[in-house]
Design a protein around this motif. Structure first.
Motif, mmCIF file in Angstrom:
data_model
loop_
_atom_site.group_PDB
_atom_site.id
_atom_site.type_symbol
_atom_site.label_atom_id
_atom_site.label_comp_id
_atom_site.label_asym_id
_atom_site.label_seq_id
_atom_site.Cartn_x
_atom_site.Cartn_y
_atom_site.Cartn_z
ATOM 1 N N PRO A 251 0.805 -1.231 0.000
ATOM 2 C CA PRO A 251 0.000 0.000 0.000
ATOM 3 C C PRO A 251 0.834 1.275 0.000
ATOM 4 O O PRO A 251 0.439 2.287 -0.589
ATOM 5 C CB PRO A 251 -0.827 -0.115 1.290
ATOM 6 N N ILE A 252 2.012 1.230 0.638
ATOM 7 C CA ILE A 252 2.882 2.417 0.643
ATOM 8 C C ILE A 252 3.398 2.690 -0.768
ATOM 9 O O ILE A 252 3.353 3.817 -1.274
ATOM 10 C CB ILE A 252 4.047 2.222 1.630
ATOM 11 N N GLY A 253 3.866 1.626 -1.428
ATOM 12 C CA GLY A 253 4.354 1.773 -2.795
ATOM 13 C C GLY A 253 3.257 2.182 -3.759
ATOM 14 O O GLY A 253 3.505 2.936 -4.707
ATOM 15 N N ALA A 254 2.037 1.685 -3.517
ATOM 16 C CA ALA A 254 0.910 2.040 -4.386
ATOM 17 C C ALA A 254 0.628 3.537 -4.306
ATOM 18 O O ALA A 254 0.329 4.187 -5.313
ATOM 19 C CB ALA A 254 -0.325 1.239 -3.981
ATOM 20 N N TRP A 255 0.724 4.097 -3.095
ATOM 21 C CA TRP A 255 0.514 5.533 -2.921
ATOM 22 C C TRP A 255 1.606 6.324 -3.653
ATOM 23 O O TRP A 255 1.318 7.293 -4.359
ATOM 24 C CB TRP A 255 0.523 5.885 -1.432
ATOM 25 N N PHE A 256 2.850 5.867 -3.500
ATOM 26 C CA PHE A 256 3.959 6.514 -4.193
ATOM 27 C C PHE A 256 3.770 6.439 -5.709
ATOM 28 O O PHE A 256 4.127 7.378 -6.434
ATOM 29 C CB PHE A 256 5.287 5.858 -3.821
ATOM 30 N N ALA A 257 3.245 5.315 -6.184
ATOM 31 C CA ALA A 257 3.051 5.142 -7.620
ATOM 32 C C ALA A 257 2.102 6.185 -8.190
ATOM 33 O O ALA A 257 2.281 6.666 -9.309
ATOM 34 C CB ALA A 257 2.513 3.743 -7.912
ATOM 35 N N VAL A 258 1.087 6.544 -7.412
ATOM 36 C CA VAL A 258 0.087 7.517 -7.864
ATOM 37 C C VAL A 258 0.590 8.945 -7.714
ATOM 38 O O VAL A 258 0.458 9.771 -8.626
ATOM 39 C CB VAL A 258 -1.236 7.341 -7.091
ATOM 40 N N THR A 259 1.176 9.253 -6.557
ATOM 41 C CA THR A 259 1.498 10.651 -6.247
ATOM 42 C C THR A 259 2.970 11.000 -6.397
ATOM 43 O O THR A 259 3.312 12.163 -6.613
ATOM 44 C CB THR A 259 1.088 10.980 -4.797
ATOM 45 N N GLY A 260 3.840 10.006 -6.242
ATOM 46 C CA GLY A 260 5.270 10.292 -6.247
ATOM 47 C C GLY A 260 5.716 11.068 -5.029
ATOM 48 O O GLY A 260 6.798 11.660 -5.016
ATOM 49 N N LYS A 261 4.882 11.046 -3.962
ATOM 50 C CA LYS A 261 5.174 11.823 -2.758
ATOM 51 C C LYS A 261 4.895 11.008 -1.495
ATOM 52 O O LYS A 261 4.082 10.084 -1.513
ATOM 53 C CB LYS A 261 4.321 13.089 -2.728
ATOM 54 N N PHE A 262 5.530 11.380 -0.404
ATOM 55 C CA PHE A 262 5.262 10.792 0.899
ATOM 56 C C PHE A 262 3.982 11.393 1.471
ATOM 57 O O PHE A 262 3.630 12.532 1.188
ATOM 58 C CB PHE A 262 6.423 11.043 1.868
ATOM 59 N N ALA A 263 3.273 10.596 2.296
ATOM 60 C CA ALA A 263 2.063 11.065 2.969
ATOM 61 C C ALA A 263 1.832 10.194 4.198
ATOM 62 O O ALA A 263 2.458 9.132 4.362
ATOM 63 C CB ALA A 263 0.861 11.029 2.037
ATOM 64 N N PHE A 264 0.926 10.620 5.069
ATOM 65 C CA PHE A 264 0.683 9.912 6.319
ATOM 66 C C PHE A 264 -0.199 8.674 6.130
ATOM 67 O O PHE A 264 0.079 7.598 6.677
ATOM 68 C CB PHE A 264 0.013 10.868 7.323
ATOM 69 N N THR A 265 -1.258 8.802 5.336
ATOM 70 C CA THR A 265 -2.238 7.721 5.174
ATOM 71 C C THR A 265 -1.631 6.393 4.738
ATOM 72 O O THR A 265 -1.965 5.343 5.310
ATOM 73 C CB THR A 265 -3.343 8.142 4.192
ATOM 74 N N PRO A 266 -0.757 6.358 3.727
ATOM 75 C CA PRO A 266 -0.230 5.054 3.304
ATOM 76 C C PRO A 266 0.566 4.348 4.390
ATOM 77 O O PRO A 266 0.605 3.112 4.424
ATOM 78 C CB PRO A 266 0.659 5.408 2.098
ATOM 79 N N PHE A 267 1.183 5.113 5.288
ATOM 80 C CA PHE A 267 1.941 4.470 6.362
ATOM 81 C C PHE A 267 1.007 3.893 7.427
ATOM 82 O O PHE A 267 1.345 2.902 8.084
ATOM 83 C CB PHE A 267 2.941 5.463 6.963
ATOM 84 N N VAL A 268 -0.173 4.492 7.581
ATOM 85 C CA VAL A 268 -1.187 3.879 8.451
ATOM 86 C C VAL A 268 -1.667 2.561 7.830
ATOM 87 O O VAL A 268 -1.752 1.536 8.514
ATOM 88 C CB VAL A 268 -2.381 4.834 8.666
ATOM 89 N N LEU A 269 -1.962 2.603 6.537
ATOM 90 C CA LEU A 269 -2.357 1.367 5.836
ATOM 91 C C LEU A 269 -1.258 0.319 5.924
ATOM 92 O O LEU A 269 -1.525 -0.868 6.146
ATOM 93 C CB LEU A 269 -2.661 1.677 4.368
ATOM 94 N N GLY A 270 -0.019 0.745 5.750
ATOM 95 C CA GLY A 270 1.096 -0.182 5.831
ATOM 96 C C GLY A 270 1.229 -0.815 7.205
ATOM 97 O O GLY A 270 1.501 -2.013 7.331
ATOM 98 N N THR A 271 1.022 -0.019 8.244
ATOM 99 C CA THR A 271 1.085 -0.549 9.616
ATOM 100 C C THR A 271 -0.033 -1.554 9.858
ATOM 101 O O THR A 271 0.172 -2.588 10.515
ATOM 102 C CB THR A 271 0.996 0.597 10.638
ATOM 103 N N ILE A 272 -1.216 -1.276 9.333
ATOM 104 C CA ILE A 272 -2.341 -2.217 9.430
ATOM 105 C C ILE A 272 -1.961 -3.548 8.798
ATOM 106 O O ILE A 272 -2.163 -4.620 9.383
ATOM 107 C CB ILE A 272 -3.595 -1.629 8.753
#
Length: 290
Positions: free
Chosen positions: A152-173
């Motif tokens: 999920p973290i990589g998927a977020w990066f794939a779309v935005t090319g940027k770091f964000a808080f939400t994907p790391f919450v998903l990743g922790t889940i």
């Protein structure tokens, strides 16, 4: 015709080797991450190359793990039927399969954006190093979850090319969830692990304490899923999905029988595949219709 049959048979062997059906553990959360990152459907370009990257990375990591663990797999009655111990595939050709998949992963990452390309070698190191963690730490379950959390973290990066808080919450889940049911799965090998000097939470802490730790990790997972409601402004449909997932998790922990391989497969794999799909569909329904 004979050539086609041989190719089909080889593809089937590799699909079984990497347990392709287990993509259902990471793919649903990667899709959720993509949809949230794009605030809708991402571009076809991102979806195609993102999917290729995810599948290639996962196939390469699983195949590499099979090569690294082949000696232990051959000695463990539970895993002695696997492809390398049975010599259905050779270690050299599986390693070539690993190299090809990692090459595809790097190429797909480059097609997405500079951040994904830059992080692709780091991802390969992380997903490959998991194979060795059971030799020196009982935290190997969490490390496995950590590597799969890259989906999920990589998927977020794939779309935005940027770091964000939400994907790391998903990743922790994902990390907590994977670690929890990997502990359950590992409870089948307590005696084998102790005899061969392998580390796991069940072999280190004992069966009962190991299962309590797995339950605690799943509780934390559920709490983070609930925390996403205010964080993402999610509605009642998402809440229903979490409720169903909780019921399935409770069922999973209730039916655990380390001596029964079929029951353990249901508890460790089948129910969790359903959990990920329930969360995916209810989240998407909530996003588009909520």
């Amino acid at each position: 015709m004979e050539y086609a049959r041989k190719v089909g048979s080889k593809i089937k062997l590799y699909s079984e080797l990497v347990m392709f059906s287990h993509t259902l553990f990471s793919l649903p959360f990667a899709i959720i991450s993509m949809v949230w990152a794009a605030n809708g459907l991402p571009s076809v370009h991102v979806m195609i190359w993102g999917l290729i990257a995810l599948v290639a990375a996962r196939n390469g990591a699983n195949a590499f793990n099979r090569v690294v663990d082949r000696i232990y797999d051959a000695q463990n009655p539970r895993t002695a039927h696997r492809h390398l111990p049975q010599q259905l595939l050779e270690a050299k050709e599986v390693l070539m399969f690993v190299v090809i998949n990692y090459g595809i992963f790097i190429a797909a990452s480059a097609m997405l954006n500079p951040l994904c390309f830059l992080l692709s070698p780091v991802a390969i190191f992380l997903i490959s190093s998991y194979s060795y963690t059971k030799r020196f730490t009982y935290l190997s379950h969490l490390y496995l979850g950590f590597t799969i959390a890259s989906a999920p973290i990589g998927a977020w990066f794939a779309v935005t090319g940027k770091f964000a808080f939400t994907p790391f919450v998903l990743g922790t889940i994902v990390m907590l969830w994977i670690a929890g049911f990997d502990i359950i799965y590992g409870s089948q090998d307590i005696e084998f692990d102790r005899k061969h000097g392998l580390w796991s939470i069940p072999s280190y802490f004992g069966l009962k304490n190991g299962l309590r730790i797995a339950a605690a990790l799943h509780l934390l997972m559920v709490l983070l899923l609930l925390a996403l409601i205010p964080l993402r402004g999610l509605g009642w449909t998402y809440g229903i999905g979490i409720g169903v997932a909780v019921v399935l998790l409770l069922t999973e922990h209730r039916i655990i029988k380390p001596g029964n391989r079929q029951v353990m497969k249901i508890a460790s794999y089948n129910l969790n595949q359903v959990i990920s799909m329930v969360i995916l569909f209810m989240t998407l329904i909530d996003f588009y219709l909520g």
